[in-house]
Structures are given as C-alpha cells and as structure tokens.
Scaffold this motif. Structure first.
Motif, mmCIF file in Angstrom:
data_model
loop_
_atom_site.group_PDB
_atom_site.id
_atom_site.type_symbol
_atom_site.label_atom_id
_atom_site.label_comp_id
_atom_site.label_asym_id
_atom_site.label_seq_id
_atom_site.Cartn_x
_atom_site.Cartn_y
_atom_site.Cartn_z
ATOM 1 N N SER A 95 2.276 1.857 -3.462
ATOM 2 C CA SER A 95 1.219 2.338 -4.498
ATOM 3 C C SER A 95 0.839 3.903 -4.098
ATOM 4 O O SER A 95 0.305 4.491 -5.174
ATOM 5 N N GLN A 96 1.012 4.426 -3.161
ATOM 6 C CA GLN A 96 0.885 5.862 -2.605
ATOM 7 C C GLN A 96 2.235 6.547 -3.152
ATOM 8 O O GLN A 96 3.025 6.157 -2.992
ATOM 9 N N GLN A 97 1.721 7.772 -3.946
ATOM 10 C CA GLN A 97 2.667 8.550 -4.440
ATOM 11 C C GLN A 97 3.140 9.590 -3.177
ATOM 12 O O GLN A 97 2.121 10.250 -2.674
ATOM 13 N N MET A 144 0.807 -1.182 0.047
ATOM 14 C CA MET A 144 -0.058 -0.084 0.011
ATOM 15 C C MET A 144 0.773 1.141 0.157
ATOM 16 O O MET A 144 0.620 2.024 -0.678
ATOM 17 N N ALA A 145 2.089 1.241 0.638
ATOM 18 C CA ALA A 145 2.863 2.492 0.552
ATOM 19 C C ALA A 145 3.284 2.619 -0.816
ATOM 20 O O ALA A 145 3.816 3.749 -0.900
#
Length: 105
Positions: free
Chosen positions: A81-83, A78-79
């Motif tokens: 995938s986040q910009q 998840m980290a």
C-alpha cells in the motif's frame, strides 16, 4: 613433593576431632520424610492423557504458524500500500534533502 605430603598429613592430624558428620539418629528425628503418592492409571486413561497432550501440542504449533503467516501477510499488505520513495516522486527538493542530512549530523 614428600615435604608437601607430610605437611598436609600433619595439618590434617592437628584438626579438631569435632568436625564430623552428625549422627543419623538426630537427623531422622528432626526432619519429616517426604511422602510420594503414586496413582496407577488404566491403559485407557494413559492413552487418553497422551492423546490430549499431543493434540494440545500440535494445536499450539499450529497457532504459532498462523500468527507468523498473518503477521507476514499484513506486513506485505502494508508494504504494497505504500508507494516507494524514489528521487522522482519525493515531495522534497534536492536542496531540502541535503539540508536535512546536514542538520541531522
């Protein structure tokens, strides 16, 4: 010191004699005795029980480790995938960010 000792002994001697433990006959008749049943097992049964207990313990430890590994992997995924938000790619202007900080306080 001698005075306190003598006063203590005097006070104890004046206590009524009815303060005594109950006779053992009355307590034995009124309460039933606890019965413990012991079952002796063969060495094979004991070894099988011990093996099963150790196996289940190791299985529980392995499951806890797997849960930790899966949670860490999904958090990292998840980290990734986040910009990351920086000053260059934020959708807000500097004035909007400053106004939000001022309003939140």
């Amino acid at each position: 010191m001698k005075l306190t000792t003598s006063l203590t002994l005097l006070a104890i001697s004046l206590l009524p004699l009815s303060i005594q433990a109950a006779p053992a006959d009355k307590t034995a008749e009124s309460e039933t005795m606890e019965v413990i049943t012991v079952i002796y097992r063969t060495p094979f049964d004991y070894a099988l029980h011990q093996y099963t207990t150790e196996l289940l313990s190791q299985f529980r430890i392995q499951i806890q480790a797997d849960i930790y590994t899966q949670a860490r992997a999904s958090s990292l995924k998840m980290a990734e995938s986040q910009q990351p938000i920086t000053a260059w790619n934020t959708p807000y202007t500097t004035k909007e960010v400053a106004d939000k900080w001022v309003r939140s306080e």
